[in-house]
Each structure stands twice: as structure tokens, then as C-alpha cells.
Write a protein that holds these residues in place. Sequence first.
Motif, short mmCIF file in Angstrom:
data_model
loop_
_atom_site.label_atom_id
_atom_site.label_comp_id
_atom_site.label_asym_id
_atom_site.label_seq_id
_atom_site.Cartn_x
_atom_site.Cartn_y
_atom_site.Cartn_z
N VAL A 170 0.84 -1.21 0.00
CA VAL A 170 0.00 0.00 0.00
C VAL A 170 0.88 1.26 0.00
CG1 VAL A 170 -1.80 1.26 1.24
CG2 VAL A 170 -1.89 -1.21 1.15
N THR A 177 1.09 7.50 -6.39
CA THR A 177 0.10 8.55 -6.68
C THR A 177 0.74 9.93 -6.86
OG1 THR A 177 -0.29 9.01 -4.34
CG2 THR A 177 -1.75 7.40 -5.36
N ASP A 181 -2.17 13.64 -12.04
CA ASP A 181 -3.26 12.68 -11.99
C ASP A 181 -3.46 12.07 -13.39
OD1 ASP A 181 -5.86 11.82 -10.45
OD2 ASP A 181 -6.48 12.43 -12.46
N VAL A 184 -7.42 13.54 -14.72
CA VAL A 184 -7.51 15.00 -14.91
C VAL A 184 -6.12 15.60 -14.64
CG1 VAL A 184 -9.95 15.36 -14.40
CG2 VAL A 184 -8.34 15.17 -12.52
N VAL A 186 -4.16 17.31 -12.86
CA VAL A 186 -3.96 18.02 -11.60
C VAL A 186 -2.72 17.44 -10.90
CG1 VAL A 186 -4.93 18.40 -9.28
CG2 VAL A 186 -6.41 18.52 -11.29
N ARG A 188 -0.42 16.11 -7.98
CA ARG A 188 -0.73 15.59 -6.64
C ARG A 188 0.57 15.43 -5.85
NH1 ARG A 188 -4.60 10.51 -8.07
NH2 ARG A 188 -2.61 9.77 -8.86
N PHE A 189 0.59 15.96 -4.65
CA PHE A 189 1.68 15.76 -3.69
C PHE A 189 3.07 16.07 -4.29
CE2 PHE A 189 -1.46 12.17 -3.26
CZ PHE A 189 -2.30 12.84 -2.40
N GLU A 460 -4.53 2.37 -10.84
CA GLU A 460 -5.42 3.52 -10.65
C GLU A 460 -6.16 3.85 -11.94
OE1 GLU A 460 -3.55 7.13 -9.29
OE2 GLU A 460 -5.48 8.17 -9.23
N ARG A 464 -10.24 3.62 -12.18
CA ARG A 464 -11.06 4.82 -12.36
C ARG A 464 -11.75 4.83 -13.72
NH1 ARG A 464 -7.23 9.59 -10.58
NH2 ARG A 464 -8.99 10.87 -11.27
N LEU B 18 -2.17 11.56 4.17
CA LEU B 18 -2.55 11.33 2.78
C LEU B 18 -4.03 11.65 2.57
CD1 LEU B 18 -1.24 10.22 0.16
CD2 LEU B 18 -2.06 7.97 0.80
N ALA B 21 -4.40 15.53 2.87
CA ALA B 21 -3.80 16.21 1.72
C ALA B 21 -4.62 15.95 0.45
CB ALA B 21 -2.36 15.73 1.53
N SER B 22 -5.21 14.76 0.34
CA SER B 22 -6.04 14.46 -0.84
C SER B 22 -7.26 15.38 -0.86
CB SER B 22 -6.54 13.01 -0.80
OG SER B 22 -5.46 12.15 -0.73
N GLY B 34 -12.24 12.55 -9.87
CA GLY B 34 -11.38 13.49 -9.15
C GLY B 34 -10.04 12.89 -8.77
N PRO B 35 -9.02 13.74 -8.59
CA PRO B 35 -7.66 13.24 -8.27
C PRO B 35 -7.53 12.70 -6.85
CG PRO B 35 -7.70 15.64 -8.26
CD PRO B 35 -9.05 15.20 -8.73
N PHE B 37 -9.68 10.64 -5.35
CA PHE B 37 -10.40 9.38 -5.16
C PHE B 37 -9.48 8.22 -4.80
CE2 PHE B 37 -12.41 5.53 -7.00
CZ PHE B 37 -13.55 5.50 -6.24
N PHE B 38 -8.49 7.97 -5.62
CA PHE B 38 -7.61 6.81 -5.41
C PHE B 38 -6.70 7.01 -4.18
CE2 PHE B 38 -4.02 3.97 -6.46
CZ PHE B 38 -4.73 2.78 -6.62
N PRO B 39 -6.06 8.19 -4.02
CA PRO B 39 -5.23 8.37 -2.81
C PRO B 39 -6.01 8.17 -1.51
CG PRO B 39 -4.78 10.11 -4.37
CD PRO B 39 -5.95 9.34 -4.92
N ILE B 41 -8.55 6.06 -1.05
CA ILE B 41 -8.69 4.60 -0.86
C ILE B 41 -7.38 4.03 -0.32
CG2 ILE B 41 -9.03 2.40 -2.08
CD1 ILE B 41 -10.89 3.86 -3.99
N VAL B 42 -6.28 4.50 -0.90
CA VAL B 42 -4.95 4.02 -0.45
C VAL B 42 -4.73 4.41 1.02
CG1 VAL B 42 -2.46 4.34 -0.80
CG2 VAL B 42 -3.94 4.05 -2.77
N ALA B 45 -6.66 2.07 3.23
CA ALA B 45 -6.01 0.75 3.26
C ALA B 45 -4.75 0.79 4.12
CB ALA B 45 -5.67 0.32 1.83
N LEU B 46 -3.99 1.89 4.01
CA LEU B 46 -2.74 1.99 4.77
C LEU B 46 -3.03 2.04 6.27
CD1 LEU B 46 0.31 2.24 4.52
CD2 LEU B 46 0.08 4.70 4.34
#
Lengths: 515, 157
Positions: A170, A177, A181, A184, A186, A188-189, A460, A464, B18, B21-22, B34-35, B37-39, B41-42, B45-46
Motif C-alpha cells: 500500500v 500517486t 493525476d 484529470v 492536476v 498531486r503531492f 489507478e 477509475r 494522505l 492532503a487528498s 477526481g484526483p 479518489f484513489f489516494p 482509498i490508499v 487501506a494503509l
Amino acid sequence: MNFLEIATQIADPVNVLLVLGGCLFGIVVGAIPGLSATMAIALLVPFTYNYDILPATALLLGIYCGGMYGGVISALLLRVPGVPANAATMLDGVPMVERGEADRALSIATLSSGIGGIISVVVLACAITSIAPLILQFSTEEYFVLTVFGIVVIATLSRDSLARGLISAVLGLALATVGLDPVVPVPRFTFGVPNMLTGFPVVPALIGLFCVAQGFSMFEKAFSGGPAAGVDRAASLATNDRPGAAPMARRHSRIGDIIALRWTILRSALIGTFLGIVPAAGPNVASFFSYSEARRWSRNPERFGKGAPEGVAATEAANNAVPAGALLPALSFGIPGDTVTAILLGAFMLQGYAPGPLFVRDNPEEIWTMMGFLMIANIGIIVLGLVLMHRLARLIYVVPPRLICAVICVFGIAGGFAYSGQVYEALIAVSFGLLGYAMEKTGYPVVPLSIALLLGPQMETYFRQSLIANSGSYAQFFTRPICNVLWLIVVASLWSGLRGMREAKSADAGAKKED
Amino acid sequence: MITRALPAVAFIGFGGWLWLASGRLPMADMGPRGPAFFPRIVAIALVACALWDLLGTAMRSAVVGSPAPGDTLRSRLGAVIVITLSFLYIPGMSWIGYFPATAVYAGAILWMLARSASPGAGIQRVVLETTGLLFTAWLLFDALLGAWLPAGRLFGG
């Protein structure tokens, strides 16, 4: 498909030399205890950046095959397995060495390795052409479940704690990630760092996890007075191949041995190829499983463990059949079955390959050329192994572990930026080296992280895209037949991981009570 | 127990960060489009896996009590030294160039390992090994690969 063109590419002298050179490098690195095929590939990946696709592939596949074989030399002569899979070879190889049959044991191991590898390439050639139509039926749902399957199966490898294997996986997904993205545009981090917009570069990250982290670990051990590369030099005194000792005498027929062992080699090669295809099974499981099968099929099972040539042949044939097997899911699905194929996939991507179903359909020439390289590599193992095994055995004694440590650190970090010339990538290599080292020290496996880092963006995207196409519904992941089969395997892997963990714990508790 | 539980606690903290920040990403509430969504879920899980690990660590602590073997003060010092040197090596390359920085980095590693194995180890051998390693690096990266190697800002690179 133009077979003449494929044959010309395979037989190109530069490609042949690169396969054999890679094979030799892999054998040397694999023969040094503590270093592995993963390390050999990670160290040489930077040198393929400037090559064309085919020469780069030739070199990497040569290293992969050579690295898998090399460990047997130190396993038999130093009693230190070069890679964990060689531990099974030691069960019968060391008794053979002790009764003065060192040359015979090494010859059987070398020939079985090469022949096992060649058989597995033939099986791969048949499998990959017949699997292609099936792969093309996969849609985003199947691919998503397949990536989950690949990551979960690797995570269950951690027998000490399934939770830690999953955390590592994980964490890899979380690191994947970072960057733009995939749906879209954008960021991220990225913390405003432009270099991070493309995410963490995979190859420097993998070099850090497997090469730089190993350098840190070796330095730490050597600095505190331990054997840096896991070499117990005293053990070498027990062998008859130490420097200055009488050379190993050859009093046997190599061909006669191999003819007598033909069915053992064939059976073990098939086992190795099949277990290579299964993610996470790898050479360790293949070696021990084929050893037990060889014993079960033997007319003299009581000789096993006391120097039975079948034991050596079975483990080495299976061990070296794994690379071709592991390439099947890697090339056809883009799912690496182990760390070496993960680094190979990263290197292939850098070279412009995009392993996956379309790759198999659209690039049959490349697939057949790769198989040709694998074939040459396995022939190279036989030739180089038989010619060089005595010299390599001596080389292990000569190279000081501290020099190996310095080479790994310097070349690992430099390898991080050799591709793009950006010092940022060297920083990634060192940072992931620190992460890998810290995870190893705290008991978290690194392999699931590396696989998840590689598969994360694909996972991902498929997830999605499928949800968007189905208006946010999750039902399609559980109603398609292939998805359901894959889910069943995921659940079975988790169950098996939990059971293995409990069995290991109860065995530990039993051993403590006996103490 | 506390030392063994620290990584799991850190992972819970990282998972929490995470998630938060998401939520601050643009278009975070667009569902699967949206960006975030996946982070998210991660992150869930973490945290779940880390809680499971924490629970396991708490249960194991009753059985296991001894520290990891070989984890001595000297080995920790060794790890700190090589990691610090490696992080210094990178800006060093930018400042004084690849080859001088590599000479210092490799020389320091070889010298410290030689001294730890034998306190009277000769400097000549370390210099010889460092020179050999530099030559190999030049041959492979510069002569054969033609890779871009930093010349160093100090020397106008």
C-alpha cells in the motif's frame, strides 16, 4: 512476421556478445555471496540507457539468466548460497563436494541450469503464442483485478507478518500517486517541485531500493565487524577448491551424467517454468518443490541428502527455468512476478517498450527475438560455466567485500542519474535506498513496495476508467468470469499467507518450548 | 514494544496525512473522476493495515522481548555515516564535479571499512582502490556511455 529478420537480429554479433557479456557479468555477481541477479540487473541498467532497444534487451536478459546460475558456484564451493534458491542445491551438492566430486557437482549443476533454461524458453514460446488471443479479451476490469492480484500475491510472500507485506504494497501505491493525476491534469503531492510532476522515476527508485539499500546494509555490517557480503571465509577451508589447493579432478563423463538425469531435468524445468509464471513463487519455491518431486520420483530416494546427482540437477534445472516463465506474465500482462522482472519491466519501459497485451499482439518479432536471446544466454551458461567455473570460484576469494560495497554505492547512485543527467534522480536513488534500508531494518519487506510502485499508475487508471465508464458502479468487478476467477485466487493467496504465517508462528513457538 | 510499534504508528500518521492532503486537491469531490479518489482509498487501506500490524505487534510483544541481533551502537553509527555521506555526495557532485566528489565519497567508504577491519590499514591501498574505482567509473560512464556527468559549479560546469 519476418523470421529471417528475427534470425538476423538474434545472430547479430553485437547482440550475441552483449547476451554473453551480460551472462558473464550475471554469473560473476551471482557467484558473490550476498549479491543476486536483482543486484546485477540494477547495477547494469544504467549502461543500457544509450543502447537501442534490442542490444539493451540482449544485455539485460543475459544478466538475468547468468545471475540465476552464478549462485551455485559459491553454494557448492563456499557453502554459502549466492541466492536463496541455491540452498536446495547444497542439500546434495555439498555432500558431493565433500566426497571429492566437486567438478562433477558443478558440471551437473551447470549443464542442468543451461538445459533447464532452454526447455523453459521452448515452453514460453508455445505458451505466449497461444495465450495472446485470451489476453485480448481482457478489459479494464480484468486488468484492474489482475494488478490487485499481482500486488497481493507478492505481499503475501512476507511470512512473518501478512500485515507488513500489505503495508509495504500500500505504501508503494501511495508513492505511485505522486505526480500528475492520470485522468484529470492536476498535480498531486508534488510540493511545487517540477521534477515530481512525472512521479517518482521508476528505475532510479528501484536501483535505490535494491542496490543502494544493499550498499548501506553491507557498509553497516562491515563497519561493525561482520561479514560484509555474508561470506564466511572459514567455510571455504572445508572445500577442495581454495587457492593453492589441488585443482578439481574430472573423473566422470559429463554427457553420461546428463543422459542419466534427462527425465529429472525435463520434469524440473517444467516445474520451474510453471512456478516462474505464478507471481511471487519464484526460484526459491521452484528449487525446493522440484527437489521434493525428484526425490518422490527417484528409485533411490534414500540417497537424497547424501550427494545424489538428481538433487543437484533438479534444483538447478528448476531455478534456471524460472526467468523464461516469469517473462510470460511480465510481457503479456505487464505484471512482474518478482523483483528482477520488475526492474526489467522498468528498463523495457525506458527503452520504449510497453509490455502488455497489445505488446504481445503488435510486436511478435520482439518477443521471438527475446526468446532467441534467452536461448543464447542459456547456451552461454553452459559454455561459460564449464570453462570458467574454477576461475570464478577463486575470484570470490580475491575481491575484498569493502570494494564490493564501495562499487555498489558509487555505481548505484551514479546509475540513478546516468539516464537523464539530472542530479534529482540520484537523490531519488539515495532516498529510496534509505527507505529500503529502513524497511529492511524494521522488518517490512521491500519487494511488495517495488511491485506496487511499478503497477500503481496502471491500477489507478484501470480502476477509475472502469468506474467512470460504468457510472460509478462497482458491480462489473464481480460479475465478469475472469474477474471472479482472479478474485478467488486473490482470496486464496491471502488465506494461504495467513495460514503460512500461523504455521510459522506455531513452529517457532514449538522450537522455543523444545529449547 | 514502543520501538517495534513506531513504524506502524508512523504509517497510521502517513495514512492520515494522505487523506487530509487528498482533500485539499482541486476537484477533490468529483468521485472517481477526481484526483483525490484513489489516494483516499490508499490512505484507508494503509491505516487499516497499520492498525492490524500494531495489534499484531502488541500481541507479539508478550512473546518476543530481545532486541534484533547484531543491532549494535557501532552498526548504527556505520549506517548513519554511510547514509550521511551518500546524501552529501549528491550536492557534492553539483559543486565540485562528479569525479572529485566520487573520489572523496568512495575514498571515505573504503578508508573507513579498511580501518574498521584493521586499525593499521595502509592509506596506499585505499588510494589505489579509489583510483581503480574512479578509472572504472570514467571508462564506463564517460568513455563508453557518454553519460552526462556534472562538471561542478566550482569549476564553471
